[in-house]
Design an enzyme around this catalytic site. Structure first.
Site, PDB file in Angstrom:
ATOM      1  N   ILE A  12       0.827  -1.212   0.000  1.00 59.75           N
ATOM      2  CA  ILE A  12       0.000   0.000   0.000  1.00 59.75           C
ATOM      3  C   ILE A  12       0.862   1.263   0.000  1.00 59.75           C
ATOM      4  CG2 ILE A  12      -0.359   0.280   2.501  1.00 59.75           C
ATOM      5  CD1 ILE A  12      -2.933   0.743  -0.342  1.00 59.75           C
ATOM      6  N   SER A  34      11.874   0.937   6.828  1.00 59.55           N
ATOM      7  CA  SER A  34      11.413  -0.370   6.372  1.00 59.55           C
ATOM      8  C   SER A  34      12.602  -1.300   6.451  1.00 59.55           C
ATOM      9  CB  SER A  34      10.917  -0.246   4.922  1.00 59.55           C
ATOM     10  OG  SER A  34       9.874  -1.142   4.657  1.00 59.55           O
ATOM     11  N   ARG A  35      12.353  -2.548   6.844  1.00 58.81           N
ATOM     12  CA  ARG A  35      13.476  -3.466   7.008  1.00 58.81           C
ATOM     13  C   ARG A  35      14.080  -3.844   5.665  1.00 58.81           C
ATOM     14  NH1 ARG A  35       9.953  -7.757   9.894  1.00 58.81           N
ATOM     15  NH2 ARG A  35       8.981  -7.279   7.896  1.00 58.81           N
ATOM     16  N   LYS A  88      -5.415   1.702   7.989  1.00 56.53           N
ATOM     17  CA  LYS A  88      -6.544   0.971   8.524  1.00 56.53           C
ATOM     18  C   LYS A  88      -6.270  -0.541   8.460  1.00 56.53           C
ATOM     19  CE  LYS A  88      -7.582  -1.363   5.308  1.00 56.53           C
ATOM     20  NZ  LYS A  88      -8.099  -2.498   4.688  1.00 56.53           N
ATOM     21  N   ASP A 166     -10.051  -7.456   7.055  1.00 59.60           N
ATOM     22  CA  ASP A 166      -9.151  -6.401   6.562  1.00 59.60           C
ATOM     23  C   ASP A 166      -9.847  -5.616   5.440  1.00 59.60           C
ATOM     24  OD1 ASP A 166      -6.026  -5.464   6.344  1.00 59.60           O
ATOM     25  OD2 ASP A 166      -7.020  -5.550   4.414  1.00 59.60           O
TER      26      ASP A 166
HETATM   27  P1  NAP Z   1       2.514  -5.511   3.299  1.00 60.88           P
HETATM   28  O1  NAP Z   1       2.940  -5.102   1.929  1.00 60.88           O
HETATM   29  O2  NAP Z   1       2.510  -6.955   3.622  1.00 60.88           O
HETATM   30  O3  NAP Z   1       3.339  -4.805   4.440  1.00 60.88           O
HETATM   31  C1  NAP Z   1       3.833  -3.494   4.367  1.00 60.88           C
HETATM   32  C2  NAP Z   1       5.273  -3.477   4.866  1.00 60.88           C
HETATM   33  O4  NAP Z   1       5.268  -3.547   6.293  1.00 60.88           O
HETATM   34  C3  NAP Z   1       6.091  -4.649   4.420  1.00 60.88           C
HETATM   35  O5  NAP Z   1       6.612  -4.457   3.128  1.00 60.88           O
HETATM   36  C4  NAP Z   1       7.162  -4.756   5.468  1.00 60.88           C
HETATM   37  O6  NAP Z   1       8.244  -3.955   5.078  1.00 60.88           O
HETATM   38  C5  NAP Z   1       6.483  -4.138   6.701  1.00 60.88           C
HETATM   39  N1  NAP Z   1       6.203  -5.197   7.665  1.00 60.88           N
HETATM   40  C6  NAP Z   1       5.444  -6.291   7.456  1.00 60.88           C
HETATM   41  N2  NAP Z   1       5.418  -7.055   8.576  1.00 60.88           N
HETATM   42  C7  NAP Z   1       6.185  -6.428   9.475  1.00 60.88           C
HETATM   43  C8  NAP Z   1       6.562  -6.714  10.805  1.00 60.88           C
HETATM   44  N3  NAP Z   1       6.132  -7.820  11.430  1.00 60.88           N
HETATM   45  N4  NAP Z   1       7.348  -5.840  11.451  1.00 60.88           N
HETATM   46  C9  NAP Z   1       7.789  -4.726  10.840  1.00 60.88           C
HETATM   47  N5  NAP Z   1       7.485  -4.406   9.569  1.00 60.88           N
HETATM   48  C10 NAP Z   1       6.682  -5.255   8.908  1.00 60.88           C
HETATM   49  O7  NAP Z   1       1.051  -4.954   3.612  1.00 60.88           O
HETATM   50  P2  NAP Z   1       0.144  -3.883   2.830  1.00 60.88           P
HETATM   51  O8  NAP Z   1      -0.730  -4.592   1.865  1.00 60.88           O
HETATM   52  O9  NAP Z   1       0.962  -2.749   2.364  1.00 60.88           O
HETATM   53  O10 NAP Z   1      -0.804  -3.452   4.043  1.00 60.88           O
HETATM   54  C11 NAP Z   1      -0.348  -2.646   5.106  1.00 60.88           C
HETATM   55  C12 NAP Z   1      -1.555  -1.976   5.737  1.00 60.88           C
HETATM   56  O11 NAP Z   1      -2.227  -1.222   4.719  1.00 60.88           O
HETATM   57  C13 NAP Z   1      -2.579  -2.979   6.283  1.00 60.88           C
HETATM   58  O12 NAP Z   1      -3.128  -2.525   7.483  1.00 60.88           O
HETATM   59  C14 NAP Z   1      -3.648  -3.025   5.184  1.00 60.88           C
HETATM   60  O13 NAP Z   1      -4.937  -3.277   5.712  1.00 60.88           O
HETATM   61  C15 NAP Z   1      -3.582  -1.600   4.649  1.00 60.88           C
HETATM   62  N6  NAP Z   1      -4.057  -1.505   3.265  1.00 60.88           N
HETATM   63  C16 NAP Z   1      -3.651  -2.418   2.313  1.00 60.88           C
HETATM   64  C17 NAP Z   1      -4.175  -2.354   1.023  1.00 60.88           C
HETATM   65  C18 NAP Z   1      -3.768  -3.338  -0.068  1.00 60.88           C
HETATM   66  O14 NAP Z   1      -4.326  -3.252  -1.196  1.00 60.88           O
HETATM   67  N7  NAP Z   1      -2.851  -4.258   0.159  1.00 60.88           N
HETATM   68  C19 NAP Z   1      -5.103  -1.365   0.702  1.00 60.88           C
HETATM   69  C20 NAP Z   1      -5.448  -0.408   1.670  1.00 60.88           C
HETATM   70  C21 NAP Z   1      -4.930  -0.511   2.948  1.00 60.88           C
HETATM   71  P3  NAP Z   1       9.757  -4.389   5.458  1.00 60.88           P
HETATM   72  O15 NAP Z   1       9.842  -5.864   5.301  1.00 60.88           O
HETATM   73  O16 NAP Z   1      10.583  -3.623   4.460  1.00 60.88           O
HETATM   74  O17 NAP Z   1       9.941  -3.927   6.867  1.00 60.88           O
END
Ligand code: NAP
Length: 304
Positions: A12, A34-35, A88, A166
């Site tokens: 996101i 970010s890690r 969110k 979610d």
């Molecule tokens: P994601 O790509 O899986 O995670 C975002 C980043 O967070 C990862 O690239 C990782 O970066 C970091 N991360 C993940 N687990 C972690 C941990 N245990 N500790 C520390 N850093 C961690 O998820 P996303 O889809 O972007 O979603 C993130 C949020 O945005 C959620 O709450 C989701 O509901 C919301 N969201 C998502 C979407 C969608 O379409 N996917 C849409 C709207 C809102 P590093 O590995 O580089 O640290």
């Protein structure tokens, strides 16, 4: 121009936060945390403490992490005197968000629990149309493909990942914002894959003849609809709140979510300027209630 640090450079952040910040005249992306991820040309850190120490001039931290790890980052940023934006759903538990609210208030900082779907184009006109009316029936159909929106993201099926809630939280964030009177959950059926910790589908019943079907197994066209009947006519929000129909006729919006994240950052600008916070937990209360009251069904195992 306000400097912001973006934390959690994943799906996101790349899809929405980075372009929204880049397009805004009010914001500059000054650092990332970010890690593994980074943004070309922007100072990057792998830990929040190092960023907070190295960048005392960045007043706002935007957290695009999954909900479970988000609390520690939010707490560190607030303790370091920074305003905070939360993706969110705002946290893994209700109580942890209340801790953040109290911390922000005690330090005179802004905490913004964003709900991007509330910024969809049909939401404000739908709320205005419903004002003063009585809802006779409402139904949500939120059916999408988890493999498309969360490719390989096992965290959504881990405790605290919330499973189909979610995306369902997007529907609930619209519902709780536009209904003229609040409703409460009275029953829920939750479908858990045999090999997972969170539901992949849910059927919810609320007071006031309001129901919802959430499903994360939808292939092909995706469905994000909210249909509401009143004695004075019917309204439908389609495409995640971006298209509005009144009595079956399209009246507003367009099939695009592109405006949602710019609107969130514009709202954050206002909140910081006015020294206020915006934390509405009502969508998450419905999720917690569904987990509390829901009947568990076991369904086919799920693998990405
Ligand atoms: P994601 O790509 O899986 O995670 C975002 C980043 O967070 C990862 O690239 C990782 O970066 C970091 N991360 C993940 N687990 C972690 C941990 N245990 N500790 C520390 N850093 C961690 O998820 P996303 O889809 O972007 O979603 C993130 C949020 O945005 C959620 O709450 C989701 O509901 C919301 N969201 C998502 C979407 C969608 O379409 N996917 C849409 C709207 C809102 P590093 O590995 O580089 O640290």
């Amino acid at each position: 121009m306000t400097l912001v640090a973006l934390v959690g450079i994943g799906k996101i952040a790349v899809d929405q936060h980075v372009p929204a910040i880049a397009a805004s005249p009010d914001w500059t992306l000054a650092a990332t945390v970010s890690r593994n991820g980074s943004v070309p040309g922007v100072s990057s850190f792998t830990g929040i403490e190092a960023m907070l120490e190295a960048c005392p001039d960045i007043p706002v931290v935007s957290l695009a992490l999954p909900p479970v790890p988000r609390f520690a980052y939010a707490q560190a940023a607030l303790q370091a005197g920074r305003h905070v934006m939360l993706e969110k759903p705002p946290g893994a538990t209700l109580a942890e968000i209340q801790v953040l609210q109290a911390l922000a208030a005690s330090k005179g900082l802004t905490l913004y629990a964003t709900w991007h779907s509330r910024m969809a184009q049909a939401v404000a006109p739908a709320k205005a149309w419903l004002a003063g009316k009585t809802v006779a029936r409402a139904h949500i159909t939120w059916a999408e493909d988890v493999r498309k929106w969360h490719p390989g993201q096992d965290w959504v099926f881990e405790p605290g990942g919330m499973g189909v809630f979610d995306p369902g939280s997007n529907a609930l964030s619209i519902l709780t914002h536009i209904l003229p009177a609040p409703v409460h959950l009275t029953a829920a059926e939750l479908d858990f894959p045999a090999n997972r910790q969170t539901p992949i589908a849910a059927q919810l019943t609320f007071s006031g003849n309001v129901t919802a079907d959430f499903d994360w197994r939808q292939q092909g066209p995706q469905t994000w609809d909210i249909e509401i009947d009143t004695p004075k006519g019917s309204i439908a929000l389609r495409m995640g709140g971006n298209l509005l129909e009144i009595n079956g006729k399209p009246v507003a919006g367009e099939n695009s979510i592109l405006g949602e994240y710019p609107a969130l950052y514009a709202r954050m600008t206002d909140l910081v300027r006015t020294g206020t916070s915006d934390v509405d937990l009502s969508p998450m209360i419905h999720i917690a209630d569904a987990m509390t009251l829901g009947r568990r069904n076991t369904v086919d195992p799920f693998d990405f």
